[in-house]
Write a protein that holds these residues in place. Structure first.
Motif, PDB file in Angstrom:
ATOM      1  N   PRO A  15       0.833  -1.209   0.000  1.00 21.24           N
ATOM      2  CA  PRO A  15       0.000   0.000   0.000  1.00 21.24           C
ATOM      3  C   PRO A  15       0.865   1.256   0.000  1.00 21.24           C
ATOM      4  O   PRO A  15       1.876   1.345   0.685  1.00 21.24           O
ATOM      5  CB  PRO A  15      -0.808  -0.134   1.303  1.00 21.24           C
ATOM      6  N   ALA A  16       0.455   2.202  -0.829  1.00 23.76           N
ATOM      7  CA  ALA A  16       1.174   3.467  -0.957  1.00 23.76           C
ATOM      8  C   ALA A  16       0.154   4.597  -1.093  1.00 23.76           C
ATOM      9  O   ALA A  16      -0.980   4.369  -1.560  1.00 23.76           O
ATOM     10  CB  ALA A  16       2.119   3.437  -2.164  1.00 23.76           C
ATOM     11  N   PRO A  17       0.511   5.823  -0.721  1.00 25.68           N
ATOM     12  CA  PRO A  17      -0.467   6.923  -0.808  1.00 25.68           C
ATOM     13  C   PRO A  17      -0.950   7.215  -2.228  1.00 25.68           C
ATOM     14  O   PRO A  17      -2.099   7.620  -2.429  1.00 25.68           O
ATOM     15  CB  PRO A  17       0.303   8.116  -0.220  1.00 25.68           C
ATOM     16  N   ASP A  18      -0.075   7.024  -3.229  1.00 24.96           N
ATOM     17  CA  ASP A  18      -0.460   7.333  -4.604  1.00 24.96           C
ATOM     18  C   ASP A  18      -0.996   6.134  -5.370  1.00 24.96           C
ATOM     19  O   ASP A  18      -1.275   6.233  -6.573  1.00 24.96           O
ATOM     20  CB  ASP A  18       0.740   7.906  -5.360  1.00 24.96           C
ATOM     21  N   LEU A  19      -1.168   4.992  -4.691  1.00 21.77           N
ATOM     22  CA  LEU A  19      -1.630   3.783  -5.371  1.00 21.77           C
ATOM     23  C   LEU A  19      -3.140   3.652  -5.219  1.00 21.77           C
ATOM     24  O   LEU A  19      -3.670   3.629  -4.099  1.00 21.77           O
ATOM     25  CB  LEU A  19      -0.935   2.553  -4.781  1.00 21.77           C
ATOM     26  N   ALA A  20      -3.845   3.596  -6.359  1.00 23.86           N
ATOM     27  CA  ALA A  20      -5.294   3.389  -6.356  1.00 23.86           C
ATOM     28  C   ALA A  20      -5.601   1.903  -6.431  1.00 23.86           C
ATOM     29  O   ALA A  20      -4.785   1.100  -6.908  1.00 23.86           O
ATOM     30  CB  ALA A  20      -5.930   4.123  -7.538  1.00 23.86           C
ATOM     31  N   TRP A  21      -6.786   1.555  -5.946  1.00 25.61           N
ATOM     32  CA  TRP A  21      -7.214   0.159  -5.931  1.00 25.61           C
ATOM     33  C   TRP A  21      -8.560   0.067  -6.642  1.00 25.61           C
ATOM     34  O   TRP A  21      -9.517   0.750  -6.274  1.00 25.61           O
ATOM     35  CB  TRP A  21      -7.331  -0.356  -4.499  1.00 25.61           C
ATOM     36  N   ASP A  22      -8.599  -0.792  -7.661  1.00 25.88           N
ATOM     37  CA  ASP A  22      -9.790  -0.963  -8.493  1.00 25.88           C
ATOM     38  C   ASP A  22     -10.362  -2.350  -8.247  1.00 25.88           C
ATOM     39  O   ASP A  22      -9.766  -3.362  -8.598  1.00 25.88           O
ATOM     40  CB  ASP A  22      -9.427  -0.783  -9.973  1.00 25.88           C
ATOM     41  N   LEU A  23     -11.538  -2.412  -7.630  1.00 23.10           N
ATOM     42  CA  LEU A  23     -12.220  -3.667  -7.319  1.00 23.10           C
ATOM     43  C   LEU A  23     -13.410  -3.907  -8.235  1.00 23.10           C
ATOM     44  O   LEU A  23     -14.195  -4.826  -8.006  1.00 23.10           O
ATOM     45  CB  LEU A  23     -12.708  -3.663  -5.863  1.00 23.10           C
ATOM     46  N   SER A  24     -13.527  -3.092  -9.282  1.00 23.05           N
ATOM     47  CA  SER A  24     -14.709  -3.224 -10.130  1.00 23.05           C
ATOM     48  C   SER A  24     -14.680  -4.490 -10.984  1.00 23.05           C
ATOM     49  O   SER A  24     -15.722  -4.943 -11.471  1.00 23.05           O
ATOM     50  CB  SER A  24     -14.830  -1.995 -11.042  1.00 23.05           C
ATOM     51  N   ASN A  73      -6.313  -6.347   5.734  1.00 19.02           N
ATOM     52  CA  ASN A  73      -5.035  -6.532   6.415  1.00 19.02           C
ATOM     53  C   ASN A  73      -3.875  -6.052   5.559  1.00 19.02           C
ATOM     54  O   ASN A  73      -2.896  -5.495   6.083  1.00 19.02           O
ATOM     55  CB  ASN A  73      -4.842  -8.004   6.777  1.00 19.02           C
ATOM     56  N   HIS A  74      -3.967  -6.270   4.229  1.00 17.35           N
ATOM     57  CA  HIS A  74      -2.892  -5.821   3.348  1.00 17.35           C
ATOM     58  C   HIS A  74      -2.814  -4.298   3.304  1.00 17.35           C
ATOM     59  O   HIS A  74      -1.718  -3.739   3.160  1.00 17.35           O
ATOM     60  CB  HIS A  74      -3.122  -6.382   1.938  1.00 17.35           C
ATOM     61  N   TRP A  75      -3.939  -3.639   3.456  1.00 16.41           N
ATOM     62  CA  TRP A  75      -3.949  -2.163   3.471  1.00 16.41           C
ATOM     63  C   TRP A  75      -3.484  -1.587   4.813  1.00 16.41           C
ATOM     64  O   TRP A  75      -3.470  -0.373   4.987  1.00 16.41           O
ATOM     65  CB  TRP A  75      -5.366  -1.651   3.179  1.00 16.41           C
ATOM     66  N   GLY A  76      -3.127  -2.442   5.741  1.00 16.34           N
ATOM     67  CA  GLY A  76      -2.719  -1.950   7.046  1.00 16.34           C
ATOM     68  C   GLY A  76      -3.880  -1.498   7.905  1.00 16.34           C
ATOM     69  O   GLY A  76      -3.721  -0.620   8.757  1.00 16.34           O
ATOM     70  N   ARG A  77      -5.068  -2.106   7.687  1.00 15.59           N
ATOM     71  CA  ARG A  77      -6.287  -1.765   8.429  1.00 15.59           C
ATOM     72  C   ARG A  77      -6.613  -0.276   8.319  1.00 15.59           C
ATOM     73  O   ARG A  77      -7.026   0.358   9.290  1.00 15.59           O
ATOM     74  CB  ARG A  77      -6.154  -2.176   9.896  1.00 15.59           C
ATOM     75  N   ALA A  78      -6.416   0.270   7.118  1.00 16.28           N
ATOM     76  CA  ALA A  78      -6.758   1.672   6.834  1.00 16.28           C
ATOM     77  C   ALA A  78      -7.211   1.766   5.384  1.00 16.28           C
ATOM     78  O   ALA A  78      -6.727   1.031   4.512  1.00 16.28           O
ATOM     79  CB  ALA A  78      -5.559   2.589   7.078  1.00 16.28           C
ATOM     80  N   TRP A  79      -8.138   2.670   5.122  1.00 20.87           N
ATOM     81  CA  TRP A  79      -8.659   2.806   3.772  1.00 20.87           C
ATOM     82  C   TRP A  79      -7.615   3.467   2.876  1.00 20.87           C
ATOM     83  O   TRP A  79      -6.950   4.419   3.279  1.00 20.87           O
ATOM     84  CB  TRP A  79      -9.940   3.647   3.773  1.00 20.87           C
ATOM     85  N   PRO A  80      -7.480   2.959   1.634  1.00 19.94           N
ATOM     86  CA  PRO A  80      -6.542   3.597   0.707  1.00 19.94           C
ATOM     87  C   PRO A  80      -7.049   4.963   0.267  1.00 19.94           C
ATOM     88  O   PRO A  80      -8.239   5.287   0.389  1.00 19.94           O
ATOM     89  CB  PRO A  80      -6.476   2.604  -0.463  1.00 19.94           C
ATOM     90  N   ALA A  81      -6.139   5.771  -0.241  1.00 19.78           N
ATOM     91  CA  ALA A  81      -6.517   7.131  -0.649  1.00 19.78           C
ATOM     92  C   ALA A  81      -7.495   7.118  -1.819  1.00 19.78           C
ATOM     93  O   ALA A  81      -8.397   7.955  -1.886  1.00 19.78           O
ATOM     94  CB  ALA A  81      -5.259   7.930  -1.030  1.00 19.78           C
ATOM     95  N   ARG A  82      -7.334   6.169  -2.756  1.00 19.13           N
ATOM     96  CA  ARG A  82      -8.241   6.063  -3.898  1.00 19.13           C
ATOM     97  C   ARG A  82      -8.716   4.626  -4.017  1.00 19.13           C
ATOM     98  O   ARG A  82      -7.906   3.706  -4.043  1.00 19.13           O
ATOM     99  CB  ARG A  82      -7.534   6.510  -5.189  1.00 19.13           C
ATOM    100  N   LEU A  83     -10.010   4.470  -4.073  1.00 21.27           N
ATOM    101  CA  LEU A  83     -10.607   3.137  -4.111  1.00 21.27           C
ATOM    102  C   LEU A  83     -11.787   3.137  -5.070  1.00 21.27           C
ATOM    103  O   LEU A  83     -12.666   4.001  -4.996  1.00 21.27           O
ATOM    104  CB  LEU A  83     -11.078   2.718  -2.717  1.00 21.27           C
ATOM    105  N   VAL A  84     -11.780   2.156  -5.977  1.00 17.15           N
ATOM    106  CA  VAL A  84     -12.896   1.933  -6.891  1.00 17.15           C
ATOM    107  C   VAL A  84     -13.569   0.637  -6.470  1.00 17.15           C
ATOM    108  O   VAL A  84     -12.942  -0.416  -6.462  1.00 17.15           O
ATOM    109  CB  VAL A  84     -12.425   1.840  -8.355  1.00 17.15           C
TER     110      VAL A  84
END
Length: 401
Positions: free
Chosen positions: A74-83, A98-109
Protein backbone atom coordinates in the motif's frame (compact mmCIF):
# COMPACT_ATOMS: atom_id res chain seq x y z
CA UNK A 1 -20.15 -1.84 -14.66
CA UNK A 2 -22.98 0.29 -13.32
CA UNK A 3 -22.72 1.59 -9.79
CA UNK A 4 -18.92 1.51 -9.72
CA UNK A 5 -17.29 4.58 -8.21
CA UNK A 6 -14.09 5.62 -6.43
CA UNK A 7 -13.84 6.53 -2.72
CA UNK A 8 -11.22 8.81 -1.22
CA UNK A 9 -10.71 8.26 2.47
CA UNK A 10 -10.06 11.54 4.23
CA UNK A 11 -9.30 12.07 7.96
CA UNK A 12 -12.82 13.30 8.54
CA UNK A 13 -14.49 10.40 6.78
CA UNK A 14 -14.47 8.32 3.63
CA UNK A 15 -16.71 8.41 0.64
CA UNK A 16 -16.29 11.04 -2.07
CA UNK A 17 -16.64 9.99 -5.70
CA UNK A 18 -13.57 10.58 -7.84
CA UNK A 19 -14.02 8.95 -11.19
CA UNK A 20 -15.17 5.87 -13.07
CA UNK A 21 -12.49 3.50 -14.25
CA UNK A 22 -14.83 1.82 -16.68
CA UNK A 23 -15.97 -1.70 -17.14
CA UNK A 24 -13.43 -4.48 -17.19
CA UNK A 25 -13.71 -7.49 -19.42
CA UNK A 26 -13.23 -11.12 -18.59
CA UNK A 27 -16.32 -11.94 -16.59
CA UNK A 28 -15.70 -15.66 -16.95
CA UNK A 29 -14.73 -17.48 -13.77
CA UNK A 30 -11.01 -16.92 -13.20
CA UNK A 31 -8.60 -17.31 -10.28
CA UNK A 32 -7.79 -14.34 -8.06
CA UNK A 33 -5.34 -11.94 -9.70
CA UNK A 34 -3.73 -8.63 -8.81
CA UNK A 35 -2.31 -6.52 -11.64
CA UNK A 36 -0.66 -3.13 -11.71
CA UNK A 37 -1.68 -0.63 -14.37
CA UNK A 38 -0.86 3.00 -15.00
CA UNK A 39 -3.64 5.56 -15.36
CA UNK A 40 -3.57 9.32 -15.93
CA UNK A 41 -4.16 9.75 -12.20
CA UNK A 42 -1.28 7.47 -11.21
CA UNK A 43 -0.61 3.76 -10.62
CA UNK A 44 -3.57 1.50 -9.93
CA UNK A 45 -3.86 -2.03 -8.54
CA UNK A 46 -6.56 -3.92 -10.42
CA UNK A 47 -8.22 -6.96 -8.84
CA UNK A 48 -9.75 -9.67 -10.99
CA UNK A 49 -11.31 -13.08 -10.56
CA UNK A 50 -12.92 -14.63 -7.52
CA UNK A 51 -11.56 -13.52 -4.12
CA UNK A 52 -13.34 -16.07 -1.98
CA UNK A 53 -12.45 -18.67 0.61
CA UNK A 54 -12.62 -21.57 -1.85
CA UNK A 55 -10.34 -19.85 -4.37
CA UNK A 56 -7.85 -18.43 -1.88
CA UNK A 57 -7.61 -21.81 -0.17
CA UNK A 58 -5.95 -23.44 -3.18
CA UNK A 59 -2.24 -23.63 -2.52
CA UNK A 60 -1.00 -22.87 -6.04
CA UNK A 61 -3.25 -19.84 -6.50
CA UNK A 62 -2.44 -18.56 -3.02
CA UNK A 63 1.31 -18.69 -3.73
CA UNK A 64 0.89 -16.62 -6.88
CA UNK A 65 -1.41 -14.12 -5.18
CA UNK A 66 0.92 -13.75 -2.22
CA UNK A 67 3.79 -12.77 -4.55
CA UNK A 68 1.51 -10.29 -6.32
CA UNK A 69 0.45 -8.72 -2.98
CA UNK A 70 4.07 -8.46 -1.89
CA UNK A 71 4.90 -6.66 -5.14
CA UNK A 72 2.15 -4.05 -4.53
CA UNK A 73 2.47 -2.74 -0.98
CA UNK A 74 0.00 0.00 0.00
CA UNK A 75 1.17 3.47 -0.96
CA UNK A 76 -0.47 6.92 -0.81
CA UNK A 77 -0.46 7.33 -4.60
CA UNK A 78 -1.63 3.78 -5.37
CA UNK A 79 -5.29 3.39 -6.36
CA UNK A 80 -7.21 0.16 -5.93
CA UNK A 81 -9.79 -0.96 -8.49
CA UNK A 82 -12.22 -3.67 -7.32
CA UNK A 83 -14.71 -3.22 -10.13
CA UNK A 84 -13.40 -6.29 -11.98
CA UNK A 85 -14.00 -8.69 -9.14
CA UNK A 86 -16.39 -11.55 -9.86
CA UNK A 87 -16.72 -12.58 -6.18
CA UNK A 88 -15.66 -11.15 -2.84
CA UNK A 89 -16.53 -12.66 0.51
CA UNK A 90 -15.38 -12.00 4.06
CA UNK A 91 -12.12 -13.92 3.60
CA UNK A 92 -11.07 -11.89 0.57
CA UNK A 93 -12.20 -8.63 2.18
CA UNK A 94 -10.24 -9.44 5.35
CA UNK A 95 -7.17 -10.23 3.24
CA UNK A 96 -7.41 -6.84 1.51
CA UNK A 97 -8.08 -4.98 4.75
CA UNK A 98 -5.03 -6.53 6.41
CA UNK A 99 -2.89 -5.82 3.35
CA UNK A 100 -3.95 -2.16 3.47
CA UNK A 101 -2.72 -1.95 7.05
CA UNK A 102 -6.29 -1.77 8.43
CA UNK A 103 -6.76 1.67 6.83
CA UNK A 104 -8.66 2.81 3.77
CA UNK A 105 -6.54 3.60 0.71
CA UNK A 106 -6.52 7.13 -0.65
CA UNK A 107 -8.24 6.06 -3.90
CA UNK A 108 -10.61 3.14 -4.11
CA UNK A 109 -12.90 1.93 -6.89
CA UNK A 110 -15.55 -0.49 -5.64
CA UNK A 111 -19.13 -1.43 -6.27
CA UNK A 112 -21.83 -1.04 -3.67
CA UNK A 113 -21.76 -4.72 -2.65
CA UNK A 114 -17.98 -4.84 -2.40
CA UNK A 115 -17.84 -1.57 -0.50
CA UNK A 116 -20.45 -2.85 1.97
CA UNK A 117 -18.43 -6.01 2.50
CA UNK A 118 -15.25 -4.03 3.14
CA UNK A 119 -17.01 -1.67 5.54
CA UNK A 120 -18.39 -4.62 7.48
CA UNK A 121 -14.95 -6.22 7.75
CA UNK A 122 -13.42 -2.89 8.81
CA UNK A 123 -16.10 -2.45 11.46
CA UNK A 124 -15.77 -5.96 12.91
CA UNK A 125 -12.01 -6.36 12.67
CA UNK A 126 -10.21 -6.27 15.99
CA UNK A 127 -6.87 -4.57 16.09
CA UNK A 128 -4.04 -6.95 17.03
CA UNK A 129 -2.88 -6.73 20.61
CA UNK A 130 0.26 -4.66 21.07
CA UNK A 131 3.37 -6.69 21.75
CA UNK A 132 4.27 -6.96 25.41
CA UNK A 133 6.81 -4.38 26.50
CA UNK A 134 10.35 -5.66 26.80
CA UNK A 135 11.54 -6.67 30.23
CA UNK A 136 13.26 -3.77 31.88
CA UNK A 137 14.89 -3.55 35.24
CA UNK A 138 13.26 -0.23 36.13
CA UNK A 139 9.77 -1.61 35.52
CA UNK A 140 10.47 -4.48 37.89
CA UNK A 141 11.87 -2.11 40.48
CA UNK A 142 8.75 0.05 40.26
CA UNK A 143 6.56 -3.03 40.61
CA UNK A 144 8.55 -4.14 43.64
CA UNK A 145 8.18 -0.69 45.14
CA UNK A 146 4.41 -0.78 44.68
CA UNK A 147 4.24 -4.16 46.43
CA UNK A 148 6.35 -2.90 49.32
CA UNK A 149 4.20 0.21 49.76
CA UNK A 150 1.06 -1.92 49.63
CA UNK A 151 2.46 -4.26 52.27
CA UNK A 152 3.50 -1.33 54.48
CA UNK A 153 -0.04 0.03 54.28
CA UNK A 154 -1.39 -3.29 55.58
CA UNK A 155 1.22 -3.34 58.34
CA UNK A 156 0.30 0.19 59.41
CA UNK A 157 -3.40 -0.64 59.51
CA UNK A 158 -2.72 -3.85 61.46
CA UNK A 159 -0.56 -2.02 64.02
CA UNK A 160 -3.35 0.50 64.49
CA UNK A 161 -5.77 -2.38 65.01
CA UNK A 162 -3.51 -3.93 67.66
CA UNK A 163 -3.11 -0.60 69.44
CA UNK A 164 -6.85 0.00 69.39
CA UNK A 165 -7.38 -3.48 70.84
CA UNK A 166 -5.06 -2.63 73.73
CA UNK A 167 -6.99 0.58 74.43
CA UNK A 168 -10.29 -1.31 74.28
CA UNK A 169 -8.98 -3.86 76.79
CA UNK A 170 -8.11 -1.02 79.18
CA UNK A 171 -11.55 0.46 78.66
CA UNK A 172 -13.14 -2.90 79.44
CA UNK A 173 -11.03 -3.23 82.60
CA UNK A 174 -12.15 0.20 83.80
CA UNK A 175 -15.85 -0.40 83.11
CA UNK A 176 -16.47 -4.15 82.88
CA UNK A 177 -20.23 -3.75 83.17
CA UNK A 178 -20.32 -1.91 79.84
CA UNK A 179 -18.43 -4.62 78.02
CA UNK A 180 -19.88 -6.54 75.06
CA UNK A 181 -20.41 -9.71 77.07
CA UNK A 182 -23.37 -10.91 75.04
CA UNK A 183 -21.34 -10.70 71.85
CA UNK A 184 -18.46 -12.46 73.61
CA UNK A 185 -20.65 -15.37 74.69
CA UNK A 186 -22.12 -15.71 71.21
CA UNK A 187 -18.70 -15.79 69.59
CA UNK A 188 -17.49 -18.31 72.16
CA UNK A 189 -20.28 -20.64 71.15
CA UNK A 190 -19.92 -20.16 67.37
CA UNK A 191 -16.12 -20.24 67.28
CA UNK A 192 -15.50 -22.68 70.11
CA UNK A 193 -18.33 -25.10 70.76
CA UNK A 194 -19.33 -25.63 67.13
CA UNK A 195 -15.69 -26.29 66.18
CA UNK A 196 -15.32 -29.28 68.52
CA UNK A 197 -16.63 -32.02 66.17
CA UNK A 198 -14.39 -31.21 63.20
CA UNK A 199 -11.30 -30.67 65.35
CA UNK A 200 -11.88 -33.95 67.18
CA UNK A 201 -12.29 -35.85 63.91
CA UNK A 202 -9.16 -34.39 62.32
CA UNK A 203 -7.13 -34.83 65.49
CA UNK A 204 -8.20 -38.47 65.87
CA UNK A 205 -7.26 -39.28 62.28
CA UNK A 206 -3.91 -37.52 62.57
CA UNK A 207 -3.14 -39.56 65.70
CA UNK A 208 -3.99 -42.80 63.91
CA UNK A 209 -1.81 -41.93 60.92
CA UNK A 210 1.16 -40.90 63.05
CA UNK A 211 0.94 -44.05 65.18
CA UNK A 212 0.83 -46.33 62.15
CA UNK A 213 3.80 -44.60 60.51
CA UNK A 214 5.87 -44.67 63.70
CA UNK A 215 5.04 -48.32 64.35
CA UNK A 216 6.62 -49.33 61.05
CA UNK A 217 9.91 -47.69 62.02
CA UNK A 218 10.04 -48.45 65.75
CA UNK A 219 9.33 -52.16 65.21
CA UNK A 220 12.57 -52.50 63.24
CA UNK A 221 14.62 -51.48 66.31
CA UNK A 222 12.48 -53.11 69.00
CA UNK A 223 11.57 -49.71 70.45
CA UNK A 224 7.81 -49.99 70.39
CA UNK A 225 7.45 -48.47 73.86
CA UNK A 226 8.94 -45.18 72.69
CA UNK A 227 5.84 -44.48 70.64
CA UNK A 228 4.35 -42.97 73.78
CA UNK A 229 7.20 -40.45 74.00
CA UNK A 230 7.05 -39.53 70.32
CA UNK A 231 3.27 -39.18 70.15
CA UNK A 232 3.10 -37.34 73.46
CA UNK A 233 5.71 -34.67 72.76
CA UNK A 234 4.69 -34.15 69.12
CA UNK A 235 0.95 -33.96 69.70
CA UNK A 236 0.86 -32.06 72.98
CA UNK A 237 3.59 -29.55 72.17
CA UNK A 238 3.29 -28.96 68.41
CA UNK A 239 0.75 -30.79 66.29
CA UNK A 240 -2.27 -30.46 68.56
CA UNK A 241 -2.18 -26.65 68.95
CA UNK A 242 -1.15 -26.06 65.34
CA UNK A 243 -3.82 -28.37 63.90
CA UNK A 244 -6.49 -26.68 65.99
CA UNK A 245 -5.25 -23.22 64.97
CA UNK A 246 -5.21 -24.08 61.26
CA UNK A 247 -8.73 -25.49 61.43
CA UNK A 248 -10.00 -22.46 63.34
CA UNK A 249 -8.22 -20.11 60.94
CA UNK A 250 -9.97 -21.70 57.98
CA UNK A 251 -13.30 -21.95 59.75
CA UNK A 252 -13.65 -18.99 62.11
CA UNK A 253 -11.15 -16.63 60.47
CA UNK A 254 -13.06 -16.69 57.21
CA UNK A 255 -16.35 -16.26 59.09
CA UNK A 256 -15.03 -13.16 60.86
CA UNK A 257 -13.92 -11.57 57.60
CA UNK A 258 -17.19 -12.46 55.88
CA UNK A 259 -19.32 -11.08 58.71
CA UNK A 260 -17.53 -7.74 58.88
CA UNK A 261 -17.25 -7.57 55.09
CA UNK A 262 -21.00 -8.01 54.70
CA UNK A 263 -21.46 -5.20 57.19
CA UNK A 264 -19.33 -3.06 54.89
CA UNK A 265 -21.35 -4.03 51.83
CA UNK A 266 -24.66 -3.33 53.59
CA UNK A 267 -23.26 -0.02 54.99
CA UNK A 268 -23.69 -1.13 58.61
CA UNK A 269 -20.15 -0.01 59.41
CA UNK A 270 -20.95 3.47 58.12
CA UNK A 271 -24.08 3.52 60.25
CA UNK A 272 -22.04 2.54 63.32
CA UNK A 273 -19.62 5.38 62.64
CA UNK A 274 -22.44 7.87 62.24
CA UNK A 275 -24.06 6.68 65.49
CA UNK A 276 -20.74 6.97 67.35
CA UNK A 277 -20.43 3.25 68.10
CA UNK A 278 -16.72 2.30 68.29
CA UNK A 279 -16.02 -0.47 65.80
CA UNK A 280 -13.00 -1.81 67.68
CA UNK A 281 -14.88 -2.14 70.98
CA UNK A 282 -17.96 -3.75 69.46
CA UNK A 283 -16.47 -5.82 66.63
CA UNK A 284 -12.79 -6.55 67.22
CA UNK A 285 -12.61 -6.88 71.01
CA UNK A 286 -15.30 -9.58 71.53
CA UNK A 287 -13.95 -11.71 68.69
CA UNK A 288 -10.34 -11.44 69.89
CA UNK A 289 -11.28 -12.29 73.49
CA UNK A 290 -13.51 -15.16 72.39
CA UNK A 291 -10.80 -16.80 70.30
CA UNK A 292 -8.18 -16.15 72.99
CA UNK A 293 -10.33 -18.08 75.47
CA UNK A 294 -11.55 -20.75 73.06
CA UNK A 295 -8.28 -21.66 71.34
CA UNK A 296 -6.55 -23.23 74.39
CA UNK A 297 -9.63 -25.33 75.07
CA UNK A 298 -9.91 -26.38 71.42
CA UNK A 299 -6.19 -27.18 71.42
CA UNK A 300 -6.54 -29.47 74.45
CA UNK A 301 -9.59 -31.10 72.89
CA UNK A 302 -7.78 -31.71 69.59
CA UNK A 303 -4.73 -33.07 71.39
CA UNK A 304 -6.84 -35.49 73.44
CA UNK A 305 -8.57 -36.73 70.28
CA UNK A 306 -5.19 -37.20 68.56
CA UNK A 307 -3.83 -39.08 71.56
CA UNK A 308 -6.90 -41.29 71.55
CA UNK A 309 -6.34 -42.09 67.88
CA UNK A 310 -2.65 -42.81 68.48
CA UNK A 311 -3.51 -44.96 71.50
CA UNK A 312 -5.95 -47.02 69.44
CA UNK A 313 -3.52 -47.48 66.56
CA UNK A 314 -0.69 -48.42 68.96
CA UNK A 315 -2.89 -51.04 70.58
CA UNK A 316 -3.86 -52.55 67.22
CA UNK A 317 -0.41 -52.52 65.62
CA UNK A 318 2.04 -53.07 68.49
CA UNK A 319 -0.10 -54.39 71.34
CA UNK A 320 0.54 -51.39 73.59
CA UNK A 321 -2.52 -51.25 75.80
CA UNK A 322 -4.32 -48.01 76.59
CA UNK A 323 -3.57 -48.54 80.29
CA UNK A 324 0.19 -48.61 79.63
CA UNK A 325 -0.13 -45.63 77.28
CA UNK A 326 -1.95 -43.55 79.92
CA UNK A 327 0.54 -44.59 82.63
CA UNK A 328 3.67 -43.84 80.57
CA UNK A 329 2.47 -40.54 79.08
CA UNK A 330 2.97 -38.34 82.22
CA UNK A 331 6.53 -39.66 82.61
CA UNK A 332 7.35 -39.11 78.93
CA UNK A 333 5.98 -35.57 78.60
CA UNK A 334 6.60 -32.85 81.17
CA UNK A 335 3.71 -30.65 82.19
CA UNK A 336 5.58 -27.56 80.97
CA UNK A 337 4.87 -28.68 77.40
CA UNK A 338 1.16 -28.41 78.11
CA UNK A 339 1.58 -24.90 79.52
CA UNK A 340 3.56 -23.89 76.46
CA UNK A 341 0.89 -25.32 74.17
CA UNK A 342 -1.86 -23.43 76.03
CA UNK A 343 0.09 -20.18 75.89
CA UNK A 344 0.78 -20.25 72.19
CA UNK A 345 -2.78 -21.39 71.48
CA UNK A 346 -4.04 -18.20 73.11
CA UNK A 347 -1.64 -16.19 70.91
CA UNK A 348 -2.90 -18.10 67.86
CA UNK A 349 -6.48 -17.18 68.73
CA UNK A 350 -5.74 -13.47 69.08
CA UNK A 351 -3.77 -13.38 65.81
CA UNK A 352 -6.49 -15.22 63.88
CA UNK A 353 -9.15 -12.84 65.18
CA UNK A 354 -7.08 -9.74 64.41
CA UNK A 355 -6.25 -10.90 60.89
CA UNK A 356 -9.90 -11.73 60.21
CA UNK A 357 -11.02 -8.31 61.49
CA UNK A 358 -8.23 -6.59 59.56
CA UNK A 359 -9.32 -7.98 56.21
CA UNK A 360 -12.99 -7.59 57.06
CA UNK A 361 -12.60 -3.88 57.79
CA UNK A 362 -10.65 -3.37 54.55
CA UNK A 363 -13.36 -4.95 52.37
CA UNK A 364 -14.77 -2.57 49.79
CA UNK A 365 -18.55 -2.34 49.25
CA UNK A 366 -18.70 -4.96 46.47
CA UNK A 367 -18.94 -8.74 46.37
CA UNK A 368 -15.64 -9.25 44.55
CA UNK A 369 -13.70 -7.48 47.29
CA UNK A 370 -15.56 -9.56 49.88
CA UNK A 371 -14.42 -12.83 48.28
CA UNK A 372 -10.85 -11.63 47.86
CA UNK A 373 -10.70 -10.42 51.46
CA UNK A 374 -12.01 -13.73 52.80
CA UNK A 375 -9.45 -15.70 50.81
CA UNK A 376 -6.61 -13.42 51.89
CA UNK A 377 -7.74 -13.68 55.51
CA UNK A 378 -7.56 -17.48 55.54
CA UNK A 379 -4.20 -17.61 53.76
CA UNK A 380 -2.62 -14.96 55.97
CA UNK A 381 -4.01 -16.48 59.17
CA UNK A 382 -2.62 -19.93 58.39
CA UNK A 383 0.73 -18.42 57.40
CA UNK A 384 0.94 -16.39 60.60
CA UNK A 385 0.03 -19.44 62.68
CA UNK A 386 2.93 -21.40 61.19
CA UNK A 387 5.34 -18.47 61.61
CA UNK A 388 4.34 -17.88 65.23
CA UNK A 389 4.65 -21.60 65.96
CA UNK A 390 8.16 -21.60 64.51
CA UNK A 391 9.01 -18.55 66.63
CA UNK A 392 7.75 -20.30 69.78
CA UNK A 393 9.75 -23.41 68.88
CA UNK A 394 12.94 -21.32 68.63
CA UNK A 395 12.37 -19.25 71.77
CA UNK A 396 11.30 -22.16 73.98
CA UNK A 397 13.47 -24.92 72.55
CA UNK A 398 14.82 -25.83 76.01
CA UNK A 399 11.46 -25.86 77.79
CA UNK A 400 9.90 -29.22 78.62
CA UNK A 401 12.48 -31.30 76.74
Amino acid sequence: MPGVHCLACQPGGRGVILRNFGTLTGMSISPPQLLRTDTPDGPCAVLRGRWGAADLGQRAQWRVLRRQLAALPPAPDLAWDLSGLQWLDHVGAQLLWNHWGRAWPARLVAGDAHRTMLERVARLSVAPAPPPPPWRLMNQVHRLGELVLHAMEHVRFFVQLVGQLGLDVLRLARAPRRGPWRDLSGHLYRMGTTALPITALVGFLIGVVLAYLMALQLRQFGAESFIVNILGISLIRELGPMLAAILVAGRSGSAITAQIGVMRVTEELDAMRVMGIPQGFRLVLPRALALMLAMPLISVWTTLAALAGGMLAADLTMGITPAYFAQALPRAVQVSNLYLALGKSAVFGVMIALIGCHWGLRVKPNTQSLGEGTTASVVNAITVVILVDALFAILFKNVGV
